[in-house]
Write an enzyme that holds these catalytic residues in place. Structure first.
Site, short mmCIF file in Angstrom:
data_model
loop_
_atom_site.label_atom_id
_atom_site.label_comp_id
_atom_site.label_asym_id
_atom_site.label_seq_id
_atom_site.Cartn_x
_atom_site.Cartn_y
_atom_site.Cartn_z
N ARG A 62 0.86 -1.18 0.00
CA ARG A 62 0.00 0.00 0.00
C ARG A 62 0.90 1.23 0.00
O ARG A 62 1.57 1.52 -0.97
CB ARG A 62 -0.96 -0.04 1.20
CG ARG A 62 -1.85 -1.29 1.21
CD ARG A 62 -2.64 -1.44 -0.07
NE ARG A 62 -3.44 -2.66 -0.07
CZ ARG A 62 -3.96 -3.20 -1.14
NH1 ARG A 62 -3.76 -2.64 -2.33
NH2 ARG A 62 -4.68 -4.30 -1.09
N CYS A 257 -18.21 -18.66 -2.50
CA CYS A 257 -17.55 -19.64 -3.36
C CYS A 257 -18.60 -20.32 -4.22
O CYS A 257 -19.75 -20.51 -3.80
CB CYS A 257 -16.80 -20.68 -2.51
SG CYS A 257 -15.90 -21.92 -3.49
#
Length: 263
Positions: A62, A257
């Site tokens: 980041r 999922c």
């Protein structure tokens, strides 16, 4: 935000705009503000330790990765220029933790940028590892979590099975090999890992000391228990389709999922 709320911008459009804004933001931050941010890593670690965490990870993908990247960092002061100066932000962040917590393990998410072909925009090149790694070690890093740098397409850092370059299991292991050539610190690998036999072979070869997986544990949270219990044949293997996990995340529908649809 108005563009997102009115659906004139998709989440992917917003991500692209944010990525484009990283370079100017990193380059223009006043040095005094930068120092306050790196010092805040130490305070954050103290809070993490206070509530019971046994270690912390400095996310080098980041702000740390953005300062490290020559693609984003165009500063002309002590935080920019060559790799030694571009490493300063990350080194100060780690040092701020180490000053306050001398014995706390510090993992560093090491974001590696790739060229020929180009993947990832934050982080550092393999050729810069000999500069960055010793500096981070001296600052207090005790282990490295190695992966492809971000601030590009999410499907590069979370590659599907049909990715044009990172399609194989353990797709980021070559970066681990480059890190291993420089440091003896523990290395955590990530990237499409789901097969116990493959993972065990990499551990035995010393390419990594720990295997990280996210999508596989979404597909089958019992993966560790099944491996330890000798029930490998019952594992529901992640097929790296990215449909309901990354797709659900980007659509703000939660992380799921495709196996859930079949139950």
């Amino acid at each position: 935000m108005p563009g997102i709320l009115t659906r004139r911008l998709s989440p992917d459009d917003l991500r692209k705009r944010l990525n484009q804004a990283v370079g100017p933001y990193i380059t223009k931050l006043p040095a005094g503000k930068v120092a306050k941010i790196t010092d805040a890593f130490g305070e954050a670690a103290v809070q993490a330790k206070t509530i019971g965490f046994d270690m912390v990870q400095v996310h080098g993908d980041r702000m740390c990765g953005s300062f490290s990247s020559s693609l984003f960092n165009h500063r002309t002061d002590g935080y920019g220029g060559g790799p030694t100066h571009r490493a300063r932000f990350a080194v100060e962040a780690v040092s701020a933790i180490r000053r306050r917590l001398p014995d706390l393990p510090i993992d560093y998410k090491l974001a590696v940028r790739m060229e020929d072909p180009h993947y990832g925009n934050a982080g550092i090149l393999v050729s810069e590892l000999p500069v960055f790694l010793p500096m981070l070690e001296r600052a207090g890093v005790t282990s490295f979590h190695v992966a492809l740098a971000d601030h590009s397409a999410l499907t590069d850092t979370i590659p599907p099975a049909n990715h044009p370059y990172f399609s194989s299991q353990g797709c980021f292991l070559p970066f681990c090999d480059a890190v291993r050539a420089i440091t003896d610190l523990p290395i955590c690998a990530v990237g499409g890992l789901n097969d116990p036999n493959f993972i065990e072979a990499q551990l035995q070869d010393g390419r990594m000391d720990c295997a990280a997986m996210s999508r596989q544990l979404i597909a089958d949270p019992e993966w560790p228990n099944k491996v330890m219990g000798g029930r490998v044949d019952t594992i529901r293997h992640c097929v790296r389709c990215n449909q309901a996990c990354l797709g659900g995340l980007m659509a703000h529908q939660g992380v799921h999922c495709i196996y859930e649809r079949k139950n």
